[in-house]
Design a protein around this motif. Structure first.
Motif, mmCIF file in Angstrom:
data_model
loop_
_atom_site.group_PDB
_atom_site.id
_atom_site.type_symbol
_atom_site.label_atom_id
_atom_site.label_comp_id
_atom_site.label_asym_id
_atom_site.label_seq_id
_atom_site.Cartn_x
_atom_site.Cartn_y
_atom_site.Cartn_z
ATOM 1 N N ASN A 85 0.823 -1.146 0.038
ATOM 2 C CA ASN A 85 0.005 -0.053 -0.011
ATOM 3 C C ASN A 85 0.847 1.260 0.149
ATOM 4 N N PRO A 86 0.665 1.970 -0.975
ATOM 5 C CA PRO A 86 1.479 3.243 -1.021
ATOM 6 C C PRO A 86 1.083 4.282 -0.196
ATOM 7 N N LEU A 87 1.781 4.893 0.642
ATOM 8 C CA LEU A 87 1.339 6.009 1.761
ATOM 9 C C LEU A 87 0.521 7.209 0.776
ATOM 10 N N ILE A 88 1.214 7.460 -0.355
ATOM 11 C CA ILE A 88 0.490 8.683 -1.091
ATOM 12 C C ILE A 88 0.866 8.415 -2.589
ATOM 13 N N LYS A 89 -0.130 8.867 -3.320
ATOM 14 C CA LYS A 89 0.385 9.021 -4.774
ATOM 15 C C LYS A 89 0.165 10.329 -5.278
ATOM 16 N N LEU A 90 1.125 11.049 -5.988
ATOM 17 C CA LEU A 90 1.241 12.066 -6.316
ATOM 18 C C LEU A 90 1.476 12.579 -7.729
ATOM 19 N N ASN A 91 0.944 13.448 -8.473
ATOM 20 C CA ASN A 91 1.171 13.837 -9.694
ATOM 21 C C ASN A 91 2.502 14.535 -9.593
ATOM 22 N N LEU A 92 3.622 14.210 -10.554
ATOM 23 C CA LEU A 92 4.546 15.117 -10.533
ATOM 24 C C LEU A 92 4.653 16.265 -11.629
ATOM 25 N N TYR A 93 5.483 17.115 -11.364
ATOM 26 C CA TYR A 93 5.437 18.207 -12.536
ATOM 27 C C TYR A 93 6.924 18.528 -12.627
ATOM 28 N N HIS A 94 7.166 19.060 -14.099
ATOM 29 C CA HIS A 94 8.326 19.653 -14.444
ATOM 30 C C HIS A 94 8.407 21.280 -14.465
ATOM 31 N N TYR A 95 9.308 21.692 -14.166
ATOM 32 C CA TYR A 95 9.241 23.119 -14.155
ATOM 33 C C TYR A 95 10.361 23.658 -15.496
ATOM 34 N N ILE A 96 9.743 24.949 -15.908
ATOM 35 C CA ILE A 96 10.685 25.568 -17.034
ATOM 36 C C ILE A 96 11.122 26.794 -16.741
ATOM 37 N N HIS A 97 12.289 27.138 -16.830
ATOM 38 C CA HIS A 97 13.192 28.457 -16.306
ATOM 39 C C HIS A 97 12.296 29.509 -17.179
ATOM 40 N N LYS A 98 12.187 30.379 -16.620
ATOM 41 C CA LYS A 98 11.560 31.487 -17.115
ATOM 42 C C LYS A 98 12.033 32.118 -18.328
ATOM 43 N N LYS A 99 13.603 31.843 -18.522
ATOM 44 C CA LYS A 99 13.899 32.330 -19.809
ATOM 45 C C LYS A 99 13.457 31.620 -21.000
ATOM 46 N N ASN A 100 12.756 30.303 -20.736
ATOM 47 C CA ASN A 100 12.367 29.556 -21.683
ATOM 48 C C ASN A 100 10.531 29.641 -21.905
ATOM 49 N N ARG A 101 10.106 30.778 -21.295
ATOM 50 C CA ARG A 101 8.598 30.725 -21.121
ATOM 51 C C ARG A 101 8.095 30.738 -22.646
ATOM 52 N N ASP A 102 8.935 31.144 -23.681
ATOM 53 C CA ASP A 102 8.165 31.223 -25.123
ATOM 54 C C ASP A 102 7.831 29.831 -25.660
ATOM 55 N N ILE A 103 8.337 28.767 -24.898
ATOM 56 C CA ILE A 103 8.066 27.367 -25.589
ATOM 57 C C ILE A 103 6.816 26.548 -24.875
ATOM 58 N N ILE A 104 6.411 27.502 -23.798
ATOM 59 C CA ILE A 104 5.341 26.839 -22.889
ATOM 60 C C ILE A 104 4.127 26.396 -23.710
ATOM 61 N N PRO A 105 3.623 27.392 -24.392
ATOM 62 C CA PRO A 105 2.586 26.773 -25.339
ATOM 63 C C PRO A 105 2.428 25.522 -26.203
ATOM 64 N N ALA A 106 3.825 25.607 -26.925
ATOM 65 C CA ALA A 106 3.972 24.503 -27.816
ATOM 66 C C ALA A 106 4.326 23.198 -26.895
ATOM 67 N N LEU A 107 4.940 23.318 -25.772
ATOM 68 C CA LEU A 107 5.375 22.246 -25.042
ATOM 69 C C LEU A 107 4.040 21.797 -24.293
ATOM 70 N N THR A 108 3.172 22.638 -23.984
ATOM 71 C CA THR A 108 2.035 22.123 -23.251
ATOM 72 C C THR A 108 0.840 21.347 -24.353
ATOM 73 N N GLU A 109 0.976 21.813 -25.613
ATOM 74 C CA GLU A 109 0.174 21.182 -26.588
ATOM 75 C C GLU A 109 0.685 19.767 -26.836
ATOM 76 N N GLU A 110 1.905 19.852 -26.824
ATOM 77 C CA GLU A 110 2.586 18.231 -27.225
ATOM 78 C C GLU A 110 2.256 17.475 -26.120
ATOM 79 N N LEU A 111 2.369 17.960 -24.662
ATOM 80 C CA LEU A 111 2.243 17.072 -23.625
ATOM 81 C C LEU A 111 0.954 16.672 -23.466
ATOM 82 N N VAL A 112 -0.165 17.582 -23.816
ATOM 83 C CA VAL A 112 -1.458 17.023 -23.940
ATOM 84 C C VAL A 112 -1.849 16.144 -24.726
ATOM 85 N N LYS A 113 -1.196 16.105 -26.040
ATOM 86 C CA LYS A 113 -1.398 15.183 -27.041
ATOM 87 C C LYS A 113 -0.919 13.757 -26.818
#
Length: 134
Positions: A85-113
């Protein structure tokens, strides 16, 4: 969670009864230990945590399952068990440095796909199988 012996671990309160080892840097575990007033000896690596269980110095290693299983396989340990029995199940997230904020829309779209198509799950499952982490 990893142990040498089988015993019922139901929740964060139950583990208070045992000698615990954790790994520095796993923030959600440190936070949960503090929130539940659990004592935990913190070490630097997952290998150290598992070895302390192997040596019998601690009863439970409170670490992510995939990290613990990787150590068990690498070290070829046979008497360490993962908790059913796991004590907890969590969603994990990756963070992007603010200097790369321009790629967030394309990255989000690809990750959703990838999520919708099942590709993310397939990659994870392949990694687990190839490394014997079941």
């Amino acid at each position: 969670m990893l142990t040498r012996t089988s015993f019922p671990v139901l929740d964060w309160e139950t583990i208070r009864l045992y000698r615990l080892v954790c790994v520095n840097g796993v923030k959600f575990i440190r936070r949960k230990m503090e929130d539940t007033n659990n004592n935990c000896h913190f070490v630097t690596t997952f290998t150290q945590a598992v070895n302390l269980i192997q040596l019998g110095r601690y009863d439970i290693a409170v670490i992510p399952k995939i990290n613990g299983m990787a150590v068990i396989n690498k070290e070829k340990l046979v008497d360490i068990k993962k908790s059913a029995n796991p004590l907890i199940k969590l969603n994990l997230y990756h963070y992007i440095h603010k200097k790369n904020r321009d790629i967030i829309p394309a990255l989000t779209e690809e990750l959703v796909k990838m999520e919708v198509s099942g590709r993310i799950l397939a990659i994870r499952q392949t990694y687990i199988e190839e490394n014997g982490l079941q």
